[in-house]
Enzyme design. Structure first.
Site, short mmCIF file in Angstrom:
data_model
loop_
_atom_site.label_atom_id
_atom_site.label_comp_id
_atom_site.label_asym_id
_atom_site.label_seq_id
_atom_site.Cartn_x
_atom_site.Cartn_y
_atom_site.Cartn_z
N GLU A 140 0.83 -1.22 0.00
CA GLU A 140 0.00 0.00 0.00
C GLU A 140 0.86 1.27 0.00
O GLU A 140 0.56 2.25 0.67
CB GLU A 140 -0.94 0.01 1.21
CG GLU A 140 -1.92 -1.14 1.26
CD GLU A 140 -3.08 -0.98 0.30
OE1 GLU A 140 -3.04 -0.05 -0.53
OE2 GLU A 140 -4.01 -1.78 0.37
N GLY A 141 1.96 1.24 -0.73
CA GLY A 141 2.88 2.38 -0.78
C GLY A 141 4.02 2.16 0.19
O GLY A 141 3.85 2.23 1.40
#
Length: 690
Positions: free
Chosen positions: A442-443
């Protein structure tokens, strides 16, 4: 007369300034603009104002569970935790078993976010988070298996963007577990830079279910896709092209999201990945000339090319609920087990928790556990209030997973050999192995800290920057004039507030945070003015500004948690340790900015405004560390609040339940030894001559 002066100002000062602003303004791609505009701003945005409204923040309703949500947590979730055997999942079977998957489907674990109208549970964000926390306290693999269908994926995208036909068909099937979804975004050539994906779809005619159909011929190569090896429905992100102009004049339509049944010809699932031996289902998926009808696009034809915006708006769930929930569970379990173990384990005839070196590590773990749950509560409360807090979710994603990493490393140090020897009674190993996964997904955390937090915050939350950029883009001199002079007054106010408040002696944490908020707002403007577009490339400066913003948010969340919990005096040591650490972190980040700003005159101005009397914020004291450590080693309502929502029952095969029982016995033994010692002293003190 006044209007005339405004017009003169516009065509003299503002026109020149607007041209300078356009030159200094960083370039922004369409995907960057969509990322910035995604979501909403909550309390974190007030730190850019320099004067956060504490009364309004503290009065916001705390998180609450409905009766139905409580019943689910006390029933199916509790039963699931009793069934789970993490050692069996990670070391023996290397997967979540079929009977556990059947249990998850039967009790609706895959439909937590799906509306009741479609057969789902339609739970609040807090109930969603509470479910993941409790399950993760028993098994990370099981928690991830539940999280993915309820996070960024087909269900959420369908709820928000799907056509009625798509919702009516897919959502009931997803809620019942008849369809197991995955979402395929990451590819070998596009990880954190997901907007540059090469996977493509071409609009053309083809055959689908025996009929000539206008559709999309897809080719993709994806990897690291959670649940891909067992998925029946693939949510796919790709770049859509229309070279023959079959649906319009645009050839490169843009990133698009579609639903692709996993059984179609041309789809292959590669060799399963094993992320850090956590052993949730994860693997690559490829598609070669896979044909689907045009209505496979989530939201239908109208949403073609809108995929990046859809993804940015939905990322808040993964960043703001899923990962912070598992990170909170991890830090709480590190606190629970380390506190108990430090009281039970003895060296040199003393519980190891009596040694100051161990106390120091215990205090860090306890403060991180307190802070992680505080941030999660604040963010889920905002989501349940209808917000889409993209920036706050990025802060949570980075800081909750980093705190979990530090907490588990400290726990491993405290446990020593017990922590490094794998086996069914090692309750730390799965947490230790799972942390790099949460740091990465997620990043990636490095990207989140250095580019996203401040970069998105400055554009999205600043009261004037976005207005100025829009005015430049639209060539609107009047709008720029209004925004620019409002911005100038904003800078003067914050510089004055920060400078004056530095001279006001206070022990009030909110006043400290207000002072730092004003200093942060001034520092942001100073950095942007002195560096212009170069600030985007000076990632260390941007990261430190992001650190200040994050610490302001974290400390505020800790104060809100203390308030919502009832302001118990017994909890003060945890709150004060957490907040003192954040105030010190803010000061250190400012020092890093002051020492490294390229414009040394700007650095001198910042030093004068923010710290005219020097640097006086110290890390938490040894006294606080001792109090926090004692709290963690002693059963009490404070310790229960610190680890609330985790599974602690002493039911086989849960080793944490055994440890809690050992703690109770150790305390009873200490009391017996103290009583015996008192009797010995009394006998020694007795004299026949008395």
């Amino acid at each position: 007369m006044f209007k005339l002066l405004i017009r003169i100002r516009q065509y003299t000062i503002s026109r020149v300034t607007m041209r300078l602003f356009e030159r200094a303004m960083p370039s922004m791609s369409a995907t960057e603009r969509e990322a910035l505009e995604a979501g909403t701003v909550t309390f974190e945005g007030e730190f850019f104002s320099g004067s956060p409204n504490w009364k309004r923040f503290l009065s916001q309703p705390p998180v609450r569970l409905s009766d139905e949500e409580k019943t689910f947590l006390d029933g199916p979730v509790e039963e699931l935790c009793q069934k789970l055997d993490d050692w069996k999942i990670t070391a023996i079977e290397k997967r979540v078993s079929d009977d556990i998957m059947a249990f998850l489907k039967k009790h609706g674990f895959f439909g937590l976010i799906i509306p009741k109208h479609y057969g789902g549970k339609e739970f609040s964000a807090w109930a969603h988070a509470s479910t993941l926390m409790k399950v993760n306290s028993r098994s990370t693999a099981a928690a991830i298996t539940i999280a993915v269908p309820n996070s960024l994926g087909p269900a959420e995208l369908l709820v928000k963007y799907g056509t009625e036909e798509q919702k009516n068909y897919y959502l009931p099937r997803l809620a019942r577990g008849e369809e197991i979804p995955c979402f395929a975004l990451t590819s070998p050539h596009a990880g954190s830079d997901a907007a540059s994906i090469l996977d493509n779809g071409v609009i053309c005619y083809g055959e689908y279910e025996g009929k000539k159909t206008l559709g999309i011929r897809l080719n993709w190569d994806k990897r690291y896709i959670t649940l891909a090896p067992v998925a029946t429905l693939i949510g796919l992100a790709f770049r859509l092209h229309d070279p023959d102009h079959l649906v319009g004049d645009i050839e490169d339509i843009g990133i698009t999201c579609a639903l692709v049944p996993a059984h179609l010809d041309g789809i292959t699932i590669g060799r399963r990945h094993h992320p850090m031996h956590v052993n949730f289902q994860n693997g690559p998926t490829q598609g070669r000339d896979v044909f689907v009808p045009l209505d496979a696009i989530i939201g239908g034809r109208a949403m073609a090319g809108q995929g990046w915006r859809m993804l940015m708006e939905c990322l808040a769930v993964g960043r703001g609920i899923t990962l912070p929930s598992t990170a909170s569970a991890t830090t709480m379990m590190a606190a629970l087990t380390s506190g108990a173990y430090a009281r039970v384990r003895k060296q040199f005839n003393l519980p190891i928790g009596r040694f100051e070196g161990v106390e120091e590590a215990l205090a860090r773990i306890g403060a991180n556990a307190y802070m992680n749950l505080a941030m999660l509560r604040a963010n889920t409360a905002a989501i349940d209030a209808g917000e889409k807090p993209s920036l706050a979710s990025a802060i949570l994603k980075y800081h909750s997973t980093e705190r979990a990493r530090r907490a588990v490393n400290d726990a491993m140090d405290i446990h020593g050999g017990k922590g490094i020897c794998l086996g069914p009674k090692n309750y730390l190993s799965a947490m230790y192995f799972g942390l790099p996964v949460s740091i990465t997904v997620e990043g990636a955390n490095i990207l989140t800290r250095s580019l996203i937090i401040f970069g998105q915050g400055a554009m999205r939350c600043h009261p004037y920057v976005l207005k100025e950029m829009k005015a430049c883009h639209d060539k609107d001199l009047a709008a720029f004039d209004k925004a620019f002079f409002g911005h100038a007054l904003h800078i003067v106010k914050n510089a004055t507030r920060a400078f004056v408040m530095a001279f006001v002696p206070t022990q009030n944490n909110m006043q400290h945070l207000t002072r730092f908020s004003a200093a942060f707002a001034f520092a942001s403007d100073l950095a942007m003015a002195s560096m212009g577009s170069k600030l985007k490339r000076h990632e260390r400066i941007s990261a430190r500004l992001g650190d200040i913003l994050s610490s302001l948010y974290c400390a505020s969340a800790a104060l809100k948690r203390f308030h919502d919990d009832g302001s118990h005096t017994e909890d003060l040591s945890l709150r004060d340790y957490a907040v003192d650490q954040e105030l010190h972190n803010i000061q250190e980040a400012f020092i890093g900015i002051i020492h490294n700003l390229p414009n040394r005159f700007a650095a001198w101005i910042l030093r004068l405004v923010a710290f005219p009397l020097g640097y006086h914020f110290k890390p938490p004291s040894d006294r606080l560390a001792h109090q926090v450590a004692q709290t963690m080693m002693t059963p009490s309502p404070t310790r229960e609040r610190l680890t609330e929502g985790t599974y602690q029952k002493n039911v086989p095969p849960n080793p944490i339940g055994y440890l809690e029982e050992a703690l109770a016995r150790a305390i009873s033994s200490e009391k017996a030894e103290d009583s015996q010692m008192q009797r010995v002293i009394a006998v020694d003190d007795f004299s026949p001559n008395d």
